[in-house]
Scaffold this motif. Sequence first.
Motif, PDB file in Angstrom:
ATOM      1  N   ASN A  73       4.992   6.744  -4.798  1.00  0.00           N
ATOM      2  CA  ASN A  73       3.615   6.780  -5.297  1.00  0.00           C
ATOM      3  C   ASN A  73       3.531   7.074  -6.797  1.00  0.00           C
ATOM      4  N   TRP A 102       5.131   8.882  -0.094  1.00  0.00           N
ATOM      5  CA  TRP A 102       4.096   9.823  -0.539  1.00  0.00           C
ATOM      6  C   TRP A 102       4.717  11.147  -0.977  1.00  0.00           C
ATOM      7  N   THR A 121      -3.282  10.360  -4.563  1.00  0.00           N
ATOM      8  CA  THR A 121      -2.809   9.053  -4.088  1.00  0.00           C
ATOM      9  C   THR A 121      -3.782   8.369  -3.125  1.00  0.00           C
ATOM     10  N   TYR A 132      -5.286   1.472   3.680  1.00  0.00           N
ATOM     11  CA  TYR A 132      -3.966   2.026   3.980  1.00  0.00           C
ATOM     12  C   TYR A 132      -3.962   2.758   5.319  1.00  0.00           C
ATOM     13  N   LEU A 165       1.315   4.167   3.821  1.00  0.00           N
ATOM     14  CA  LEU A 165       1.673   5.381   3.084  1.00  0.00           C
ATOM     15  C   LEU A 165       2.620   6.201   3.966  1.00  0.00           C
TER      16      LEU A 165
END
Length: 381
Positions: A73, A102, A121, A132, A165
């Motif tokens: 990220n 992440w 994020t 996501y 993610l």
Amino acid sequence: MLSPKVLVDFLLQNNISFFSGVPDSLLKDFCAYVDDEFPESRHIIAANEGAAVGLGIGHHLSTGEIPLIYLQNSGLGNTVNPLLSLASEEVYSIPMLLVIGWRGEPGVKDEPQHIHQGRITPDLLDVMGIPYSIIDKNLSQNQILELIKNQIEDSFDNKKPVCILVRKGTFETYKKKNNESINSNYELEREEAVEIATKECETNSVIVCTTGMLSRELFEFRANNQLGHGKDFLCVGGMGHASQIATGIAINQPHRPVYCFDGDGASLMHMGSMAITGTKNLSNLIHLVFNNGCHESVGGQPTVASKFRLSNIAKSIGYKFSETVSDKKNLKKIIREAQSRKTSSFIEILVRPGHRSNIGRPTTTPNQNKISLMKTLKQDL
């Protein structure tokens, strides 16, 4: 937990067979499996995350298929321009699956450079209009694959980027089949080269050091020898920007020796910056790249820097003095020659991959590091 093989087999069943990105520690097992299973035409470790998006766009335009782009990220910033100005539904409407590690997730212990990025994020993806799903080790493989399938269908049906993610610990461990590097035959280990180069630096010099293991090794060398940390700026984040920070310091303090300790992956990430530094012809800046041919701190995936000499590129874009070295004796010699030249200098140091398993991390905060360096820079030469 998710098996890299299970995921890749599932992606192939859904017509996703092209992978590009920049390696991430949370995705290292997935990246290692992809690198083992696919030829270079199907898996490209990109110079930076934005370039990976570009490769993905090219793949879609020429095949009609959805590419998979992987990244940490922290690299989202590099993707913003191509995602919003090219891949967006409002521009070329390019489908692609982003798989993002992440780091710095709220509530999960991590390094300072990941905290801010990690906190925002999800919001950043929302602002960018990228849907996501979050996956982690507590979900079953079937649950994870169902979430991914939904995102792939959304991407295909609506012709837009989507995202998975990935939380820490999601992937099962995978040991790479072939992790041999041509750099393995070199005499120098990077930590030894860092110590040699640091000892050769003048007492009034400062060092700007790139992200990853290099900064950790420099910090530990200073700590073990009670040398303090006031002469170093550690780029704990911002991969690829160390040379420009060093250039900024060198311009404003022309009588102070300034060194940039860079890595091959970092220098490749924003290689255009080398042309800026080289053509400034700064007599007080020496740019050293410790080239181990891989992204070591995130799993050891290869870079392309083993396929050519970075010193040749440096010479062609403005550095007046540019050399490659791979042994202890010549490293000292070349550094001293660069110091005597008083011109824009570049030294490529070929080192073996690998690092100590007990290498420490900086024990001072980034802000403490900044204050100490600025205090040094205010001192008379």
